[in-house]
Design an enzyme around this catalytic site. Sequence first.
Site, PDB file in Angstrom:
ATOM      1  N   LYS A 187       0.576  -1.125   0.119  1.00 28.45           N
ATOM      2  CA  LYS A 187      -0.099  -0.058   0.056  1.00 28.45           C
ATOM      3  C   LYS A 187       0.804   1.360  -0.014  1.00 28.45           C
ATOM      4  O   LYS A 187       0.714   2.104  -0.740  1.00 28.45           O
ATOM      5  CB  LYS A 187      -1.016   0.081   1.210  1.00 28.45           C
ATOM      6  CG  LYS A 187      -1.808  -1.285   1.477  1.00 28.45           C
ATOM      7  CD  LYS A 187      -2.882  -1.024   2.447  1.00 28.45           C
ATOM      8  CE  LYS A 187      -2.086  -1.170   3.990  1.00 28.45           C
ATOM      9  NZ  LYS A 187      -1.421  -2.523   4.266  1.00 28.45           N
ATOM     10  N   ARG A 220      -9.662   0.776   9.169  1.00 25.75           N
ATOM     11  CA  ARG A 220      -9.180  -0.494   9.119  1.00 25.75           C
ATOM     12  C   ARG A 220     -10.172  -1.074   9.865  1.00 25.75           C
ATOM     13  O   ARG A 220      -9.819  -2.616  10.419  1.00 25.75           O
ATOM     14  CB  ARG A 220      -8.069  -0.412  10.246  1.00 25.75           C
ATOM     15  CG  ARG A 220      -6.787  -0.633   9.474  1.00 25.75           C
ATOM     16  CD  ARG A 220      -5.585  -0.485  10.421  1.00 25.75           C
ATOM     17  NE  ARG A 220      -4.487  -1.374  10.049  1.00 25.75           N
ATOM     18  CZ  ARG A 220      -3.414  -0.815   9.363  1.00 25.75           C
ATOM     19  NH1 ARG A 220      -3.380   0.391   8.883  1.00 25.75           N
ATOM     20  NH2 ARG A 220      -2.286  -1.528   9.414  1.00 25.75           N
ATOM     21  N   ARG A 276      11.969  -5.915   5.479  1.00 27.31           N
ATOM     22  CA  ARG A 276      11.878  -4.554   5.397  1.00 27.31           C
ATOM     23  C   ARG A 276      13.002  -4.050   6.159  1.00 27.31           C
ATOM     24  O   ARG A 276      12.917  -4.265   7.358  1.00 27.31           O
ATOM     25  CB  ARG A 276      10.556  -3.882   5.559  1.00 27.31           C
ATOM     26  CG  ARG A 276      10.451  -2.525   5.556  1.00 27.31           C
ATOM     27  CD  ARG A 276       9.033  -1.959   5.573  1.00 27.31           C
ATOM     28  NE  ARG A 276       8.246  -2.320   6.590  1.00 27.31           N
ATOM     29  CZ  ARG A 276       6.675  -2.035   6.416  1.00 27.31           C
ATOM     30  NH1 ARG A 276       6.387  -1.500   5.484  1.00 27.31           N
ATOM     31  NH2 ARG A 276       6.196  -2.599   7.418  1.00 27.31           N
ATOM     32  N   ARG A 332      11.512  -2.191  11.635  1.00 29.86           N
ATOM     33  CA  ARG A 332      10.485  -1.639  12.364  1.00 29.86           C
ATOM     34  C   ARG A 332      10.103  -2.599  13.567  1.00 29.86           C
ATOM     35  O   ARG A 332      10.315  -3.852  13.346  1.00 29.86           O
ATOM     36  CB  ARG A 332       9.390  -1.495  11.477  1.00 29.86           C
ATOM     37  CG  ARG A 332       8.562  -0.127  10.995  1.00 29.86           C
ATOM     38  CD  ARG A 332       7.814   0.022   9.990  1.00 29.86           C
ATOM     39  NE  ARG A 332       6.365  -0.465  10.322  1.00 29.86           N
ATOM     40  CZ  ARG A 332       5.325  -0.456   9.660  1.00 29.86           C
ATOM     41  NH1 ARG A 332       5.712   0.341   8.482  1.00 29.86           N
ATOM     42  NH2 ARG A 332       4.379  -1.203   9.970  1.00 29.86           N
ATOM     43  N   ARG A 363      -0.288  -9.387  13.106  1.00 30.91           N
ATOM     44  CA  ARG A 363      -0.609  -8.465  12.400  1.00 30.91           C
ATOM     45  C   ARG A 363      -1.693  -8.958  11.053  1.00 30.91           C
ATOM     46  O   ARG A 363      -2.597  -8.401  10.787  1.00 30.91           O
ATOM     47  CB  ARG A 363       0.394  -7.367  11.849  1.00 30.91           C
ATOM     48  CG  ARG A 363       0.999  -6.279  12.618  1.00 30.91           C
ATOM     49  CD  ARG A 363       2.049  -5.863  12.061  1.00 30.91           C
ATOM     50  NE  ARG A 363       2.224  -5.024  11.061  1.00 30.91           N
ATOM     51  CZ  ARG A 363       3.438  -4.703  10.384  1.00 30.91           C
ATOM     52  NH1 ARG A 363       4.276  -5.345  10.360  1.00 30.91           N
ATOM     53  NH2 ARG A 363       2.915  -3.955   9.108  1.00 30.91           N
TER      54      ARG A 363
HETATM   55  P1  AP5 Z   1       4.971  -1.620   1.758  1.00 29.70           P
HETATM   56  O1  AP5 Z   1       4.671  -0.582   0.720  1.00 29.70           O
HETATM   57  O2  AP5 Z   1       5.521  -0.784   3.072  1.00 29.70           O
HETATM   58  O3  AP5 Z   1       3.650  -2.261   2.306  1.00 29.70           O
HETATM   59  P2  AP5 Z   1       2.448  -1.907   3.128  1.00 29.70           P
HETATM   60  O4  AP5 Z   1       1.252  -2.492   2.535  1.00 29.70           O
HETATM   61  O5  AP5 Z   1       2.308  -0.247   3.144  1.00 29.70           O
HETATM   62  O6  AP5 Z   1       2.934  -2.426   4.609  1.00 29.70           O
HETATM   63  P3  AP5 Z   1       2.758  -1.717   6.073  1.00 29.70           P
HETATM   64  O7  AP5 Z   1       3.336  -2.603   6.994  1.00 29.70           O
HETATM   65  O8  AP5 Z   1       3.389  -0.076   5.920  1.00 29.70           O
HETATM   66  O9  AP5 Z   1       1.288  -1.687   6.091  1.00 29.70           O
HETATM   67  P4  AP5 Z   1       0.435  -1.947   7.694  1.00 29.70           P
HETATM   68  O10 AP5 Z   1      -0.895  -1.677   6.865  1.00 29.70           O
HETATM   69  O11 AP5 Z   1       0.721  -3.331   8.323  1.00 29.70           O
HETATM   70  O12 AP5 Z   1       1.284  -0.839   8.350  1.00 29.70           O
HETATM   71  P5  AP5 Z   1       0.778   0.494   8.947  1.00 29.70           P
HETATM   72  O13 AP5 Z   1       1.992   1.453   8.786  1.00 29.70           O
HETATM   73  O14 AP5 Z   1      -0.419   0.928   8.181  1.00 29.70           O
HETATM   74  O15 AP5 Z   1       5.779  -2.693   1.312  1.00 29.70           O
HETATM   75  C1  AP5 Z   1       6.469  -3.563   2.597  1.00 29.70           C
HETATM   76  C2  AP5 Z   1       7.687  -4.258   1.863  1.00 29.70           C
HETATM   77  O16 AP5 Z   1       7.589  -5.042   0.917  1.00 29.70           O
HETATM   78  C3  AP5 Z   1       8.726  -3.184   1.562  1.00 29.70           C
HETATM   79  O17 AP5 Z   1      10.082  -3.865   2.037  1.00 29.70           O
HETATM   80  C4  AP5 Z   1       8.678  -2.909   0.172  1.00 29.70           C
HETATM   81  O18 AP5 Z   1       9.969  -2.727  -0.366  1.00 29.70           O
HETATM   82  C5  AP5 Z   1       8.532  -4.505  -0.355  1.00 29.70           C
HETATM   83  N1  AP5 Z   1       7.640  -4.300  -1.565  1.00 29.70           N
HETATM   84  C6  AP5 Z   1       6.479  -3.638  -1.657  1.00 29.70           C
HETATM   85  N2  AP5 Z   1       5.779  -3.855  -2.904  1.00 29.70           N
HETATM   86  C7  AP5 Z   1       6.648  -5.040  -3.497  1.00 29.70           C
HETATM   87  C8  AP5 Z   1       6.589  -5.907  -4.765  1.00 29.70           C
HETATM   88  N3  AP5 Z   1       5.607  -5.678  -5.538  1.00 29.70           N
HETATM   89  N4  AP5 Z   1       7.509  -6.795  -4.809  1.00 29.70           N
HETATM   90  C9  AP5 Z   1       8.360  -6.871  -3.725  1.00 29.70           C
HETATM   91  N5  AP5 Z   1       8.498  -6.167  -2.698  1.00 29.70           N
HETATM   92  C10 AP5 Z   1       7.685  -5.231  -2.532  1.00 29.70           C
HETATM   93  O19 AP5 Z   1       0.370   0.123  10.406  1.00 29.70           O
HETATM   94  C11 AP5 Z   1       1.176   0.177  11.433  1.00 29.70           C
HETATM   95  C12 AP5 Z   1       0.500  -0.151  12.672  1.00 29.70           C
HETATM   96  O20 AP5 Z   1      -0.075   1.374  12.913  1.00 29.70           O
HETATM   97  C13 AP5 Z   1      -0.834  -1.026  12.868  1.00 29.70           C
HETATM   98  O21 AP5 Z   1      -0.370  -2.229  12.923  1.00 29.70           O
HETATM   99  C14 AP5 Z   1      -1.628  -0.561  13.958  1.00 29.70           C
HETATM  100  O22 AP5 Z   1      -1.129  -0.546  15.247  1.00 29.70           O
HETATM  101  C15 AP5 Z   1      -1.386   1.247  13.656  1.00 29.70           C
HETATM  102  N6  AP5 Z   1      -2.374   1.706  12.689  1.00 29.70           N
HETATM  103  C16 AP5 Z   1      -1.983   2.261  11.510  1.00 29.70           C
HETATM  104  N7  AP5 Z   1      -3.338   2.530  10.830  1.00 29.70           N
HETATM  105  C17 AP5 Z   1      -4.372   2.354  11.926  1.00 29.70           C
HETATM  106  C18 AP5 Z   1      -5.861   2.498  11.822  1.00 29.70           C
HETATM  107  N8  AP5 Z   1      -6.501   2.980  10.796  1.00 29.70           N
HETATM  108  N9  AP5 Z   1      -6.539   2.127  13.101  1.00 29.70           N
HETATM  109  C19 AP5 Z   1      -5.768   1.281  13.987  1.00 29.70           C
HETATM  110  N10 AP5 Z   1      -4.505   1.412  14.202  1.00 29.70           N
HETATM  111  C20 AP5 Z   1      -3.705   1.677  13.075  1.00 29.70           C
END
Ligand code: AP5
Length: 221
Positions: free
Chosen positions: A14, A89, A128, A162, A173
């Site tokens: 994402k 979410r 990552r 992270r 997660r």
């Molecule tokens: P990346 O693009 O970072 O993936 P992502 O889907 O953004 O993953 P995140 O871990 O950032 O999402 P998340 O939803 O768990 O975390 P968030 O920060 O929102 O890619 C991941 C890896 O893969 C990278 O190394 C990238 O280089 C690689 N990659 C990408 N595409 C690729 C491809 N096509 N091929 C190969 N490699 C690839 O949330 C973190 C925490 O915050 C949550 O757990 C929660 O505690 C809190 N939080 C956030 N939002 C909320 C909410 N709305 N409500 C409650 N808690 C929340």
Amino acid sequence: MAAVILLGPPGVGKGTQGVLLADALGWERIVTGDLLRAARRAGTELGEKARAYMDAGELVPDELVVALVEERLAKTSGETGVIFDGFPRNVAQAGELEAALDRHDRRVDRVLLLEAPDNVLEKRLTGRRSCPECGAVYNVYFNPPEREDVCDRCGRDGLVQREDDRPETVRHRLQVYRGETEPLVRYYEEAEAEVIRIDGDRAVDEIQEDVQVAAVGEPIS
Ligand code: AP5
């Protein structure tokens, strides 16, 4: 102006696709994970409250996240589209988003659902690494820096993982996603929003093309 949601499990891409889409369209991104991490770095009360939930891979309580989104939404220009990444979410957050968008004369136009198998997601997340200096993101399996542990972009020695990308937390997660966030797919389908499924288990540029077409309904020249 348009509002699209990037929905999908942790690690599906994402963030990676959101940055590319925002660059291509000149749209703004509202990324709750980034907003929460910024609040933690700034040492705000909200950031401190969020810390334990995030490190454990749990969702941060809705009222904290909704307050951040409302604050950020109020700062959008109103002239460009908005991409939501990581929000909503759960179904309660989806309701809050609708109400907040309504106040800004916007609505959810499309939901872009990125999908990939759990074994791929686990490898992406546990591999990552990011640069604490400039924020550049790498992956030890798929996109390593030229010199091990050194940032290609700013030269900083010492990339970091992270806290919530450790294997046990990654698995938790993914469970939280299946239990609390995945039901949003049905929620939006029943609300007759346009839900577009995109195979996220491909090369970044192949996914990027589909994401752009899905976001605006046609290829971006
Ligand atoms: P990346 O693009 O970072 O993936 P992502 O889907 O953004 O993953 P995140 O871990 O950032 O999402 P998340 O939803 O768990 O975390 P968030 O920060 O929102 O890619 C991941 C890896 O893969 C990278 O190394 C990238 O280089 C690689 N990659 C990408 N595409 C690729 C491809 N096509 N091929 C190969 N490699 C690839 O949330 C973190 C925490 O915050 C949550 O757990 C929660 O505690 C809190 N939080 C956030 N939002 C909320 C909410 N709305 N409500 C409650 N808690 C929340």
